[in-house]
Design an enzyme around this catalytic site. Structure first.
Site, short mmCIF file in Angstrom:
data_model
loop_
_atom_site.label_atom_id
_atom_site.label_comp_id
_atom_site.label_asym_id
_atom_site.label_seq_id
_atom_site.Cartn_x
_atom_site.Cartn_y
_atom_site.Cartn_z
N CYS A 43 17.38 -64.55 60.40
CA CYS A 43 17.32 -63.10 60.63
C CYS A 43 17.54 -62.75 62.10
CB CYS A 43 15.98 -62.56 60.14
SG CYS A 43 15.81 -60.79 60.38
N CYS A 48 20.12 -60.56 60.09
CA CYS A 48 19.79 -59.13 60.17
C CYS A 48 20.01 -58.50 61.56
CB CYS A 48 18.33 -58.88 59.81
SG CYS A 48 17.60 -60.05 58.67
N LYS A 51 23.59 -58.80 63.13
CA LYS A 51 24.45 -58.04 62.21
C LYS A 51 24.31 -56.53 62.46
CE LYS A 51 22.73 -56.37 58.93
NZ LYS A 51 22.37 -57.02 57.67
N TYR A 177 26.11 -58.57 49.76
CA TYR A 177 25.63 -57.96 51.01
C TYR A 177 26.48 -58.34 52.22
CZ TYR A 177 20.90 -56.79 49.16
OH TYR A 177 19.83 -56.26 48.50
N GLU A 181 29.09 -55.98 54.49
CA GLU A 181 28.64 -55.67 55.85
C GLU A 181 29.67 -56.13 56.88
OE1 GLU A 181 23.82 -55.51 55.15
OE2 GLU A 181 24.63 -57.27 56.13
N HIS A 435 14.81 -29.34 56.05
CA HIS A 435 16.12 -28.70 56.10
C HIS A 435 16.62 -28.57 57.53
CE1 HIS A 435 19.33 -26.30 54.45
NE2 HIS A 435 19.12 -25.39 55.39
N GLU A 440 16.91 -34.15 51.86
CA GLU A 440 16.28 -33.09 51.06
C GLU A 440 16.88 -33.00 49.67
OE1 GLU A 440 16.91 -28.95 52.34
OE2 GLU A 440 18.63 -29.63 53.49
P1 NDP Z 1 25.30 -62.55 47.54
O1 NDP Z 1 24.65 -63.40 46.56
O2 NDP Z 1 24.79 -61.18 47.81
O3 NDP Z 1 26.84 -62.41 47.17
C1 NDP Z 1 27.65 -63.51 46.99
C2 NDP Z 1 29.02 -63.03 46.57
O4 NDP Z 1 29.92 -64.13 46.58
C3 NDP Z 1 29.04 -62.44 45.18
O5 NDP Z 1 29.89 -61.34 45.20
C4 NDP Z 1 29.59 -63.57 44.33
O6 NDP Z 1 30.33 -63.14 43.24
C5 NDP Z 1 30.53 -64.24 45.31
N1 NDP Z 1 30.73 -65.65 45.03
C6 NDP Z 1 29.78 -66.59 44.79
N2 NDP Z 1 30.34 -67.80 44.62
C7 NDP Z 1 31.67 -67.62 44.74
C8 NDP Z 1 32.79 -68.49 44.64
N3 NDP Z 1 32.63 -69.78 44.39
N4 NDP Z 1 34.01 -67.98 44.82
C9 NDP Z 1 34.18 -66.66 45.07
N5 NDP Z 1 33.16 -65.79 45.18
C10 NDP Z 1 31.93 -66.26 45.00
O7 NDP Z 1 25.35 -63.42 48.87
P2 NDP Z 1 25.62 -63.08 50.40
O8 NDP Z 1 26.21 -64.33 50.94
O9 NDP Z 1 26.37 -61.82 50.56
O10 NDP Z 1 24.16 -62.86 50.96
C11 NDP Z 1 23.11 -63.78 50.70
C12 NDP Z 1 21.81 -63.06 50.57
O11 NDP Z 1 21.34 -62.68 51.83
C13 NDP Z 1 21.87 -61.76 49.77
O12 NDP Z 1 21.72 -61.98 48.39
C14 NDP Z 1 20.78 -60.95 50.34
O13 NDP Z 1 19.59 -61.17 49.60
C15 NDP Z 1 20.63 -61.48 51.74
N6 NDP Z 1 21.16 -60.51 52.70
C16 NDP Z 1 20.55 -59.31 52.84
C17 NDP Z 1 21.02 -58.37 53.70
C18 NDP Z 1 20.35 -57.05 53.81
O14 NDP Z 1 19.22 -56.91 53.37
N7 NDP Z 1 21.00 -56.03 54.36
C19 NDP Z 1 22.18 -58.62 54.55
C20 NDP Z 1 22.78 -59.91 54.32
C21 NDP Z 1 22.26 -60.80 53.44
P3 NDP Z 1 29.65 -62.77 41.82
O15 NDP Z 1 29.04 -61.44 41.98
O16 NDP Z 1 30.83 -62.75 40.91
O17 NDP Z 1 28.69 -63.85 41.51
#
Ligand code: NDP
Length: 458
Positions: A43, A48, A51, A177, A181, A435, A440
Site C-alpha cells: 500500500c 494505494c 497510485k 481495479y 486505475e 446544496h 445531495e
Molecule cells: P483484479 O482481480 O481486480 O482484476 C484482475 C483482472 O485481470 C480481471 O479483469 C481478470 O479478468 C483479469 N485476468 C485475470 N487473469 C487473467 C489472464 N490470465 N489473462 C487475462 N486477464 C486476466 O486484480 P487487480 O490486479 O486489478 O488488483 C488486485 C486487487 O488489489 C484487487 O482485487 C483489489 O482488491 C486490490 N486493489 C484495490 C484498489 C483500491 O481499493 N482502489 C486499487 C488496486 C488494487 P476476469 O474478470 O475475466 O477474471
C-alpha cells in the site's frame, strides 16, 4: 512470562503486519516484526499511496483545460515524469520512516531480512532463530502475470511506479481495479493508452450500470478499450513491443503492463512443511479468528486472500491483536465494505450490485440518476456522473449504493456509515441535502427506474 523470545513474531511489515504488531505491543505483548523489502508494504510503496499521487498528477491536464471557462489563462507547458517519480519517492521515504518510528515507539523489535518458518514456534531470519508463542504471517501478495511467450518484456504495477521514462504508447492488460486505475493515470499524463480485457465488459463483480457507465466515460477521455481481447504473445522489435492477440490481430506499444490479479506471497516461507493448509492459489486457510491449521500460526491481509483491501487488512489485524492479547476473541466484519476505484472518473461502491440484489432479495427498487455536474455546466466537458441506489422493497433497506463520478470515494465513505447502520430509503429521503453538491442526489432520488419487465414491454 513465557519461555519464548516473543509473544508474537510478525512476518511482513505491510498494512496488516504493522497494525497487528503495534497494537499487540500496545496491549503489552513482546513483539518482533521481520521485513525484507519495504516498510509499509504494498500500500505504502507500490500500491494505494503512490497510485493516488499518480492519479492526482494525471488529473491536472483536465483541470488546466477546465479552468479556461472560469476565466483563467493557463498554459500547461509539459509534464515531467522524473519530477513526479522523484517527489513520490521522497514522500514514500518519509512514510517508511513514520512506519518505522510507529513500530519503535510501540516497542516492537524490527528484524531486517527474509523470514522462514523453522517450526511452529520458530522463525529464522538471516541465520538467526527467534522463538515466539505465536507467529503471524502477513506477507501480502504479488502481481501475477500469465505465462505467455514474451512475458519477460512486460511489467506489472510494481515496476510501473519506477519507470525510467514514460512510454508514448501503453497497453494495460486486465479489467479490474489496477488496470482501470493505471489506464487513467497513463492516459492523463499523455500516454496513448489501450486497455485490453479478455471478457465482454470489464470490472466483473461490480454493478452492471457502473461497468457500462465507466466504459463510456473512459472512452470519452480517449482510452482505447479493447474488450474480448487477450494477448497470446509479445515480441520485442526495433520499433517497440508487438502484442499478438488471440484473434491474430497485433497491437504495437512501448510498454505493456499486466494487471491480472495478485497472488498470496507464500513461496519459500516453509508453511507446507509445517502442515499449514493452503488453498489452491497459495492463500493461507484460516478460521474466523485468523488461526491457520497450525495452532500457533496466524495469518491476515492479502496472504489469506479474502478481500484485498488495506482497510480490511487493518480490521483483521485489530481482530488478531484483540483475540491474542486482550482476551477478547474478535472476528472481522466483512459486511458493507465500501471501496473506491481511483479510475478517472472514480467509482465508489458499498453494498451489493443490482444483479446480486435481484438474485438474493428478488423484489428490489432501483433508483438511478445520470447528470452533468455543476462544474461542467461552464466547462462544457462531456462528463456524466452516475449514481445508483438499490432498495429491498420488502424492508425498504438500502442494499447497495454505487457512483461513478468525481469524488465518488469521498462521498461513498459517508454513505457506507448509513448502510452499516441499516438505513432505509425513507431515512435517505428524510435527510436534508447539502446544496449544491453531487452527493445531495443520493437524498433526492424519488422515482425508481421502471422495472426491466415494464421497460421491455414499452
Ligand atoms: P483484479 O482481480 O481486480 O482484476 C484482475 C483482472 O485481470 C480481471 O479483469 C481478470 O479478468 C483479469 N485476468 C485475470 N487473469 C487473467 C489472464 N490470465 N489473462 C487475462 N486477464 C486476466 O486484480 P487487480 O490486479 O486489478 O488488483 C488486485 C486487487 O488489489 C484487487 O482485487 C483489489 O482488491 C486490490 N486493489 C484495490 C484498489 C483500491 O481499493 N482502489 C486499487 C488496486 C488494487 P476476469 O474478470 O475475466 O477474471
Amino acid at each position: 512470562m513465557s519461555d519464548y523470545d516473543y509473544d508474537m513474531f510478525v512476518i511482513g511489515a505491510g498494512s496488516a503486519g504493522v497494525r497487528a504488531a503495534r497494537f499487540s505491543a500496545n496491549y503489552g505483548a513482546r513483539v518482533a516484526i521481520a521485513e525484507d523489502m519495504f516498510m509499509g508494504g504494498t500500500c505504502v510503496n507500490v500500491g494505494c499511496i503512490p497510485k493516488k499521487l499518480f492519479v492526482y498528477a494525471a488529473h491536472f491536464h483536465e483541470d488546466f483545460a477546465d479552468s479556461a471557462a472560469y476565466g483563467w489563462t493557463v498554459e500547461a507547458k509539459g509534464f515531467d515524469w522524473r519530477t513526479l517519480v522523484d517527489n513520490k519517492d521522497t514522500e514514500i521515504k518519509r512514510l517508511n520512516g513514520i512506519y518505522e518510528r510507529l513500530l519503535g515507539n510501540a516497542g516492537v523489535e524490527i528484524v531486517n531480512g527474509r523470514a522462514t518458518l523453522v517450526d511452529a514456534h520458530t522463525v529464522a531470519v538471516a541465520g538467526k532463530h527467534y522463538s515466539a508463542k505465536n507467529i503471524l504471517v502477513a506477507t501480502g501478495g504479488w502481481p501475477v502475470v500469465p505465462d505467455i511467450p514474451g512475458k519477460e518484456h512486460v511489467i506489472a504495477s510494481t515496476e510501473a511506479f519506477y519507470l525510467d521514462e514514460l512510454p508514448k504508447r501503453a497497453i494495460i492488460v486486465g479489467g479490474g481495479y489496477i488496470a482501470v486505475e493505471f489506464a487513467g493515470i497513463f492516459n492523463g499524463i499523455g500516454v496513448d493508452t489501450t486497455l485490453m480485457y479478455r471478457g465482454q465488459l470489464f470490472m466483473r463483480g461490480f454493478d452492471r450500470d457502473v461497468r457500462t457507465h465507466l466504459a463510456d466515460e473512459l472512452t470519452k477521455k480517449g482510452i482505447d478499450l479493447k474488450f474480448s481481447t487477450n494477448i497470446a504473445s509479445v515480441e520485442k522489435t526495433a520499433s517497440g513491443l508487438v502484442a499478438t492477440c488471440e484473434d491474430g490481430t497485433t497491437v504495437e506499444a512501448d510498454l505493456i503492463m499486466y494487471a491480472t490479479g495478485r497472488a498470496p506471497k507464500v513461496a519459500g516461507l516453509g508453511l507446507e512443511d509445517l502442515g499449514v493448509e493452503l488453498a489452491d492459489n497459495g492463500a493461507i486457510v484460516v478460521d474466523d479468528y485468523f488461526k491457520s491449521s497450525v495452532d500457533s500460526i496466524y495469518a491476515i491481509g492479502d496472504v489469506i486472500d479474502r478481500v484485498q483491501l488495506t482497510p480490511v487488512a487493518l480490521a483483521e489485524a485489530m481482530a488478531v491483536a484483540n483475540t491474542l492479547f486482550r482476551d477478547a476473541p474478535t472476528k472481522a466484519d466483512y459486511e458493507h465494505i465500501a471501496s473506491a476505484v481511483f479510475s478517472q472518473p472514480p467509482v465508489g461502491t458499498v453494498g451489493i450490485s443490482e444483479e446480486e440484489a435481484r438474485e438474493r432479495f428478488g423484489d428490489v427498487a432501483i433508483f438511478r440518476s445520470t447528470f452533468r455536474t455543476l462544474k461542467h455546466t461552464l466547462t462544457g466537458r462531456d462528463a456524466q456522473t452516475m449514481m445508483k441506489m438499490i432498495v429491498d422493497k420488502k424492508t425498504d433497506r438500502v442494499l447497495g449504493v454505487h457512483m461513478v463520478g468525481d469524488d465518488a470515494g469521498e462521498i461513498l465513505q459517508g454513505i457506507a456509515v448509513a448502510l452499516k447502520a441499516g438505513a432505509t430509503k425513507a431515512v435517505f429521503d428524510s435527510t436534508i441535502g447539502i446544496h449544491p453538491t453531487s452527493a445531495e442526489e443520493f437524498v433526492t432520488m424519488r422515482e425508481p427506474v421502471p422495472e426491466p419487465m415494464a421497460e421491455a414491454a414499452q
